[in-house]
Design a protein around this motif. Sequence first.
Motif, PDB file in Angstrom:
ATOM      1  N   GLY A  29       0.827  -1.206   0.000  1.00 14.21           N
ATOM      2  CA  GLY A  29       0.000   0.000   0.000  1.00 14.21           C
ATOM      3  C   GLY A  29       0.866   1.264   0.000  1.00 14.21           C
ATOM      4  O   GLY A  29       0.562   2.251  -0.679  1.00 14.21           O
ATOM      5  N   LEU A  30       1.964   1.221   0.742  1.00  7.27           N
ATOM      6  CA  LEU A  30       2.858   2.375   0.808  1.00  7.27           C
ATOM      7  C   LEU A  30       3.497   2.645  -0.553  1.00  7.27           C
ATOM      8  O   LEU A  30       3.641   3.802  -0.967  1.00  7.27           O
ATOM      9  CB  LEU A  30       3.940   2.154   1.878  1.00  7.27           C
ATOM     10  CG  LEU A  30       3.449   2.232   3.331  1.00  7.27           C
ATOM     11  CD1 LEU A  30       4.473   1.666   4.298  1.00  7.27           C
ATOM     12  CD2 LEU A  30       3.108   3.686   3.701  1.00  7.27           C
ATOM     13  N   ILE A  31       3.897   1.571  -1.251  1.00 12.91           N
ATOM     14  CA  ILE A  31       4.484   1.738  -2.587  1.00 12.91           C
ATOM     15  C   ILE A  31       3.450   2.368  -3.523  1.00 12.91           C
ATOM     16  O   ILE A  31       3.724   3.349  -4.232  1.00 12.91           O
ATOM     17  CB  ILE A  31       4.977   0.381  -3.131  1.00 12.91           C
ATOM     18  CG1 ILE A  31       6.189  -0.096  -2.318  1.00 12.91           C
ATOM     19  CG2 ILE A  31       5.316   0.475  -4.630  1.00 12.91           C
ATOM     20  CD1 ILE A  31       6.612  -1.534  -2.606  1.00 12.91           C
ATOM     21  N   ASP A  32       2.233   1.818  -3.470  1.00 12.31           N
ATOM     22  CA  ASP A  32       1.146   2.371  -4.289  1.00 12.31           C
ATOM     23  C   ASP A  32       0.910   3.852  -3.972  1.00 12.31           C
ATOM     24  O   ASP A  32       0.720   4.678  -4.871  1.00 12.31           O
ATOM     25  CB  ASP A  32      -0.164   1.606  -3.998  1.00 12.31           C
ATOM     26  CG  ASP A  32      -0.260   0.312  -4.777  1.00 12.31           C
ATOM     27  OD1 ASP A  32       0.754  -0.093  -5.413  1.00 12.31           O
ATOM     28  OD2 ASP A  32      -1.332  -0.311  -4.757  1.00 12.31           O
ATOM     29  N   LEU A  33       0.925   4.131  -2.699  1.00  9.25           N
ATOM     30  CA  LEU A  33       0.596   5.482  -2.248  1.00  9.25           C
ATOM     31  C   LEU A  33       1.640   6.493  -2.729  1.00  9.25           C
ATOM     32  O   LEU A  33       1.296   7.540  -3.296  1.00  9.25           O
ATOM     33  CB  LEU A  33       0.489   5.494  -0.715  1.00  9.25           C
ATOM     34  CG  LEU A  33      -0.036   6.771  -0.057  1.00  9.25           C
ATOM     35  CD1 LEU A  33      -1.418   7.161  -0.584  1.00  9.25           C
ATOM     36  CD2 LEU A  33      -0.081   6.597   1.459  1.00  9.25           C
ATOM     37  N   VAL A  34       2.903   6.172  -2.543  1.00  6.49           N
ATOM     38  CA  VAL A  34       3.967   7.099  -2.959  1.00  6.49           C
ATOM     39  C   VAL A  34       3.952   7.264  -4.491  1.00  6.49           C
ATOM     40  O   VAL A  34       4.058   8.374  -5.011  1.00  6.49           O
ATOM     41  CB  VAL A  34       5.350   6.625  -2.460  1.00  6.49           C
ATOM     42  CG1 VAL A  34       6.459   7.510  -3.026  1.00  6.49           C
ATOM     43  CG2 VAL A  34       5.383   6.649  -0.935  1.00  6.49           C
ATOM     44  N   ALA A  35       3.769   6.126  -5.183  1.00  6.98           N
ATOM     45  CA  ALA A  35       3.693   6.196  -6.639  1.00  6.98           C
ATOM     46  C   ALA A  35       2.507   7.062  -7.057  1.00  6.98           C
ATOM     47  O   ALA A  35       2.604   7.911  -7.967  1.00  6.98           O
ATOM     48  CB  ALA A  35       3.571   4.785  -7.226  1.00  6.98           C
ATOM     49  N   GLY A  36       1.367   6.866  -6.363  1.00  7.93           N
ATOM     50  CA  GLY A  36       0.154   7.626  -6.693  1.00  7.93           C
ATOM     51  C   GLY A  36       0.343   9.112  -6.427  1.00  7.93           C
ATOM     52  O   GLY A  36      -0.038   9.959  -7.239  1.00  7.93           O
ATOM     53  N   LEU A  37       0.938   9.444  -5.289  1.00 10.17           N
ATOM     54  CA  LEU A  37       1.173  10.853  -4.949  1.00 10.17           C
ATOM     55  C   LEU A  37       2.057  11.508  -6.004  1.00 10.17           C
ATOM     56  O   LEU A  37       1.837  12.640  -6.404  1.00 10.17           O
ATOM     57  CB  LEU A  37       1.849  10.964  -3.565  1.00 10.17           C
ATOM     58  CG  LEU A  37       0.986  10.611  -2.352  1.00 10.17           C
ATOM     59  CD1 LEU A  37       1.850  10.538  -1.084  1.00 10.17           C
ATOM     60  CD2 LEU A  37      -0.140  11.639  -2.154  1.00 10.17           C
ATOM     61  N   PHE A  38       3.028  10.724  -6.472  1.00  7.44           N
ATOM     62  CA  PHE A  38       3.963  11.255  -7.466  1.00  7.44           C
ATOM     63  C   PHE A  38       3.262  11.455  -8.804  1.00  7.44           C
ATOM     64  O   PHE A  38       3.333  12.527  -9.412  1.00  7.44           O
ATOM     65  CB  PHE A  38       5.150  10.289  -7.603  1.00  7.44           C
ATOM     66  CG  PHE A  38       6.155  10.702  -8.635  1.00  7.44           C
ATOM     67  CD1 PHE A  38       6.656  12.002  -8.693  1.00  7.44           C
ATOM     68  CD2 PHE A  38       6.622   9.788  -9.574  1.00  7.44           C
ATOM     69  CE1 PHE A  38       7.601  12.369  -9.649  1.00  7.44           C
ATOM     70  CE2 PHE A  38       7.562  10.146 -10.523  1.00  7.44           C
ATOM     71  CZ  PHE A  38       8.048  11.452 -10.563  1.00  7.44           C
ATOM     72  N   GLU A  39       2.550  10.425  -9.224  1.00  3.93           N
ATOM     73  CA  GLU A  39       1.868  10.519 -10.527  1.00  3.93           C
ATOM     74  C   GLU A  39       0.780  11.578 -10.517  1.00  3.93           C
ATOM     75  O   GLU A  39       0.469  12.178 -11.537  1.00  3.93           O
ATOM     76  CB  GLU A  39       1.281   9.155 -10.906  1.00  3.93           C
ATOM     77  CG  GLU A  39       2.376   8.158 -11.279  1.00  3.93           C
ATOM     78  CD  GLU A  39       1.815   6.832 -11.789  1.00  3.93           C
ATOM     79  OE1 GLU A  39       2.535   6.154 -12.547  1.00  3.93           O
ATOM     80  OE2 GLU A  39       0.659   6.496 -11.431  1.00  3.93           O
ATOM     81  N   ALA A  40       0.194  11.807  -9.346  1.00  7.24           N
ATOM     82  CA  ALA A  40      -0.863  12.831  -9.258  1.00  7.24           C
ATOM     83  C   ALA A  40      -0.289  14.226  -9.049  1.00  7.24           C
ATOM     84  O   ALA A  40      -1.038  15.195  -8.912  1.00  7.24           O
ATOM     85  CB  ALA A  40      -1.801  12.474  -8.100  1.00  7.24           C
ATOM     86  N   GLY A  41       1.047  14.296  -8.976  1.00  3.65           N
ATOM     87  CA  GLY A  41       1.688  15.603  -8.805  1.00  3.65           C
ATOM     88  C   GLY A  41       1.552  16.158  -7.408  1.00  3.65           C
ATOM     89  O   GLY A  41       1.648  17.357  -7.189  1.00  3.65           O
ATOM     90  N   LEU A  42       1.335  15.308  -6.425  1.00  3.12           N
ATOM     91  CA  LEU A  42       1.171  15.788  -5.048  1.00  3.12           C
ATOM     92  C   LEU A  42       2.498  15.822  -4.278  1.00  3.12           C
ATOM     93  O   LEU A  42       2.577  16.409  -3.212  1.00  3.12           O
ATOM     94  CB  LEU A  42       0.150  14.919  -4.293  1.00  3.12           C
ATOM     95  CG  LEU A  42      -1.215  14.765  -4.987  1.00  3.12           C
ATOM     96  CD1 LEU A  42      -2.181  13.981  -4.101  1.00  3.12           C
ATOM     97  CD2 LEU A  42      -1.812  16.141  -5.301  1.00  3.12           C
ATOM     98  N   VAL A  43       3.489  15.130  -4.820  1.00  4.65           N
ATOM     99  CA  VAL A  43       4.861  15.300  -4.293  1.00  4.65           C
ATOM    100  C   VAL A  43       5.755  15.621  -5.483  1.00  4.65           C
ATOM    101  O   VAL A  43       5.444  15.264  -6.618  1.00  4.65           O
ATOM    102  CB  VAL A  43       5.396  14.016  -3.604  1.00  4.65           C
ATOM    103  CG1 VAL A  43       4.598  13.677  -2.361  1.00  4.65           C
ATOM    104  CG2 VAL A  43       5.429  12.833  -4.578  1.00  4.65           C
ATOM    105  N   ASP A  44       6.867  16.309  -5.195  1.00  7.63           N
ATOM    106  CA  ASP A  44       7.812  16.568  -6.276  1.00  7.63           C
ATOM    107  C   ASP A  44       8.797  15.416  -6.353  1.00  7.63           C
ATOM    108  O   ASP A  44       8.669  14.427  -5.630  1.00  7.63           O
ATOM    109  CB  ASP A  44       8.511  17.926  -6.094  1.00  7.63           C
ATOM    110  CG  ASP A  44       9.435  17.950  -4.884  1.00  7.63           C
ATOM    111  OD1 ASP A  44       9.725  16.860  -4.319  1.00  7.63           O
ATOM    112  OD2 ASP A  44       9.872  19.048  -4.496  1.00  7.63           O
ATOM    113  N   ARG A  45       9.770  15.530  -7.222  1.00  3.63           N
ATOM    114  CA  ARG A  45      10.657  14.397  -7.440  1.00  3.63           C
ATOM    115  C   ARG A  45      11.555  14.100  -6.244  1.00  3.63           C
ATOM    116  O   ARG A  45      12.096  13.015  -6.117  1.00  3.63           O
ATOM    117  CB  ARG A  45      11.493  14.598  -8.705  1.00  3.63           C
ATOM    118  CG  ARG A  45      10.603  14.388  -9.941  1.00  3.63           C
ATOM    119  CD  ARG A  45      11.391  14.367 -11.204  1.00  3.63           C
ATOM    120  NE  ARG A  45      12.490  13.446 -11.145  1.00  3.63           N
ATOM    121  CZ  ARG A  45      13.620  13.580 -11.825  1.00  3.63           C
ATOM    122  NH1 ARG A  45      13.779  14.628 -12.617  1.00  3.63           N
ATOM    123  NH2 ARG A  45      14.570  12.695 -11.721  1.00  3.63           N
ATOM    124  N   SER A  46      11.674  15.055  -5.339  1.00  2.00           N
ATOM    125  CA  SER A  46      12.459  14.777  -4.142  1.00  2.00           C
ATOM    126  C   SER A  46      11.585  14.156  -3.060  1.00  2.00           C
ATOM    127  O   SER A  46      12.043  13.862  -1.981  1.00  2.00           O
ATOM    128  CB  SER A  46      13.102  16.058  -3.609  1.00  2.00           C
ATOM    129  OG  SER A  46      12.108  16.871  -3.022  1.00  2.00           O
TER     130      SER A  46
END
Lengths: 655, 655
Positions: free
Chosen positions: B444-461
């Motif tokens: 779930g954590l992997i999905d979540l971080v990937a999702g946040l990234f793909e949704a533009g909710l976190v930057d590349r760092s």
Amino acid sequence: MPKVTFHPDEVTVEVERSVTLQAAAKAAGVELASICGGDGICGRCRLIIKNGNIDAAPTTLLNRHEVQRGYVLACQTKVLGDVEVEVPPETRAEEGQILIDIDAQRFRALYQEEKVSFRHEPLVQKLYLELTPPSLQDNLGDEQRLYREIRRRREIPIMQTGLKVLQALPKLARQHQWRVTATLGWRGGTVEILQIEGGDLSENNYGIAVDIGTSTVVAHLLDLKTGGMMDAEAMYNSQRAYGEEVTRRILYAERGGLEQLQKTVVNDVNNLITALVARNKIAQHDCWAVLCAGNTTMMHLLLGLGPASIRRDPYVSSSTAPPPVRAAEVGIQINPRGLLYCLPAIGGWVGGDVTAGILATGLYESDTTVMLIDVGTNGEIVIGHKDWMVACSASAGPAFEGSGVKCGMKASRGAIERVQIAADGHLIYKTVGNAKPKGICGSGLIDLVAGLFEAGLVDRSGRLLPEASPRIRTHDGLSEFVVVPAQRTGTGKEIVITQADIENLLRAKAAIYAGALILMKSLALDFDDIDRVFLAGGFGNYLDREKAITIGMIPDLPLEKTRFVGNTSVIGAKLTLLSQEALEKSYEIAKNVTYYDLISFPHYYEEFLAAKFLPHTEIERFPSVQERLNAQGVKALTPSPSPVLTDGRGGLKAG
Amino acid sequence: MPKVTFHPDEVTVEVERSVTLQAAAKAAGVELASICGGDGICGRCRLIIKNGNIDAAPTTLLNRHEVQRGYVLACQTKVLGDVEVEVPPETRAEEGQILIDIDAQRFRALYQEEKVSFRHEPLVQKLYLELTPPSLQDNLGDEQRLYREIRRRREIPIMQTGLKVLQALPKLARQHQWRVTATLGWRGGTVEILQIEGGDLSENNYGIAVDIGTSTVVAHLLDLKTGGMMDAEAMYNSQRAYGEEVTRRILYAERGGLEQLQKTVVNDVNNLITALVARNKIAQHDCWAVLCAGNTTMMHLLLGLGPASIRRDPYVSSSTAPPPVRAAEVGIQINPRGLLYCLPAIGGWVGGDVTAGILATGLYESDTTVMLIDVGTNGEIVIGHKDWMVACSASAGPAFEGSGVKCGMKASRGAIERVQIAADGHLIYKTVGNAKPKGICGSGLIDLVAGLFEAGLVDRSGRLLPEASPRIRTHDGLSEFVVVPAQRTGTGKEIVITQADIENLLRAKAAIYAGALILMKSLALDFDDIDRVFLAGGFGNYLDREKAITIGMIPDLPLEKTRFVGNTSVIGAKLTLLSQEALEKSYEIAKNVTYYDLISFPHYYEEFLAAKFLPHTEIERFPSVQERLNAQGVKALTPSPSPVLTDGRGGLKAG
């Protein structure tokens, strides 16, 4: 005259110059242990010179360290001036102590004469190892690092390690800069790392070779590193309280007494070990291996294996070759991780003691045909050479071990071990330790019966002839011969041999001779085909082979073909304790010997009855005896009809 | 409408015809265990039909005997009329229970797909033997008779027997007319006769394969006779109380806590065994073998071996291949004479769990180059094929196991195991057991971080961008993203992921990726040279490989080259428990893998820092991610300067 003071007795005597310390001790009433009686070969009469002027003959029986500490042999040391000596506890003569063979010497003799020699590779070895410390390039685990170094030194395909050793290794190796001593124990095709210690502790590694006889337990202490024989000790087998004969003990075990019998013999072994360890000032935890030889039943009782099937057709054992086990598992007190080995048996009634004898005498690799007769409570006979071997067991009974004979005793202090009947009818005898006589041991009994026969005091059936000597009298309706009158014994009681005793001895010797004969016949051999006869047993230090022939115990072969080889059971035990090669050879021997059960030979009983005469019904089988009797003017008396005092079992083991 | 009554709850519900029993149970408020959520593949929702009309789909998860006794899978059974069912205790859903992989199925899949197959020769076997009774012609001792018969059936050069077994044999064999069952245990090149029983008792022989992870202990019960997988159970490793990370536990052990740590994990193993034994109604004394796989330190703690040297240069272990020992010696409660095996380790930081993975995936015999990534508290990477293999370990930390993350949890009931962020910003998630969410597990954590990234909710760092979503807020000065609001969780507390959590996850994935990269570079290989990637670990039942690539945890290779293989540690443990051949192969593998210590590669830390971005500083290394982001219209945000929230050790294990 020089004065000799004995400590801690605080006794002083004046003696002539050049008298031995042994004589001085005697004069002072200080009893010293001695087996050889002053010949300087037993090494038991050790004393410590505190100060004074003496002249001690060189001896190999004291090591350099002992000589430096002032040890001398009392019988080899002459008094030149005032002397103060200390009697160490181990030199005290003990009442009832069994005097053992100087097997160390016999052992060496066998080595030299028979060329029985094996690689020195004791069953437990201590290896001092300097391991290469680990590095990023060489990052083997500690256990694997240890294995690698051991394998550089020894060829060991399979190694095993217990968890305790593994747990100790990491800290120990690092604390001691990767210098450790590994104790390796041979466990039937594999080697177990029994212990790891820091630094070089490979010096202290001891083992005990034990002969567990039905009547006597003998233990020899060995330095496993050097292979040197250090000391020996013997005692009666306390299981005798549960029956003199093997069969009685099996019955006792079957009736719920197995654990009791095991405890009893283990306790005996522990007592012997304790004595050896204390006397030699070594640590019990440096004793790593006990190797036992004994008949099949004795080994079963030692290991707590039920012996019931041994006494029932088809007479099989629980195990003919029990695996090495931890000695502590049966209660033997050496290092708790030390090992107990048992020599492999040939069959239910021919045990590891006989395997030991075959090994020790080199019979298994002989080019010529050899007969080995091992006389104990059972008499075992082996015939063979390097290509074949057969063995059988005859129930002789304990007469030759001094049991079941009125004044019989073991070969301990005060036992009459040699007897001669002089022309004038007087007896000349020698006792063990030259003490006042207390009884007669096996070798003395053989001498006595042979002497009575040659002097014409018994007829060929063994019957005492009252008219022939005033020493023969009737007591409670039974004839007996007075050997030593009461006033000259050490006990105040007279020493006699009774008609029943003679019967017992004749039964015993007949069982052995008949066994040998049956074995010969079944092989279609004649006694002349035998090139050597080895006579083994715990008779004492001495056995007159000629007398043994006179009574018809062993076949009448030229004396040079016959040799008394002592306790080959303990000699074989020592050989195997000191050499994996020898132990492996013993397994091979045990497998290769064909076991003959005398019960399946219908003629055995006939032969037994015929052999109950002196030397035999057919005296022509013993030409040297016949000749000697003739020369001495003794007429070969015609046997009176056999009194048949046997128990009707003909010396066979109870089936 | 049909009525369904649940015993022993005594609850009755009316349901539509053709509704599943699972749905009926839900309606009745009866909670049933389930891992697969109703797909009919986990076999946990077992019920017993007492009477009534049902339609049960065929399944391989119930054996013939169970079907005859009325067992069905609730999710695969439709109600056709009034039904009475019993809920057996094992089907009760337990709070906090860890849901394990259906390794039995994966195991079979691997067998078929990878052709990993070994001879069925379990490490402990029971042989029923009909011995020839002894006779005068065949008078072998009992032990030798037993050996002879065993050797007629099995090729065993060296056999060993303990005294206890030997003591029991004579009576037992005779009481049972020489028909006995021998239990044989493989002990590294030798075979020990562990037990002798009368008659044929060869049916009941069980073993337990255990994966001792730093965080989780998983045990599978096997029928050693048939090789069948019977059941599984898992729990947290209670040693976590002494530190989440391996290094902490080594330190604790060094400070006198070794015994405590051993007791703790042994207790865990015993609890699992007790549960398995009770549930399957088998006798504990019929469990004869426990085989454990785990990292090197876990194996040391299990065996009570001091692990101190593992954390110090040159990082060596007490033993890379500990010998089999009696399980009772460490306190494991199976038959007191049963054995404990540990899979051999490759090095101090690449343990037997990785050896198991290499074995289970067939990597060691692959014709093409394979990468195995085993994600646990440490991430181990193996690259190789049949001719060579190298391995390293990267300290990922326990983030992927749900530790060190604010709302992280193991893959147990209520854990969010899949997450998708929908186009409108809403979250879609699935929990283990479809329960109300309680936390987030690794997948779930992997999905979540990937999702946040793909949704533009976190930057590349990995920095949360507050302006991008109202769900992002600041709490105690730290940004966090609200995953589930309090009112919808099973605990009444909201579930969030914090900036620190994301940092932890990025560190973990960076450590793994950098490790893999360094290994590749040192081999002068490129990721394109890799033909297959096996991703292993106890993430749960599911891992979205694409998401793992999105966050840059595993290299960007075509999906068909990548496979999630589950807990290969326990799979390998089972393979070896069932096959001496497999165990021997594991020793060979452990020896043949070259161990690379990442600490000796100066560029590791650089690579680690570069990998701490999403998916990586150099996005061109992840073309599929770049493409997907472009397609989704997410601009590949230039990384802001690294906040460097690492602990300065760069994910390296503490030296």
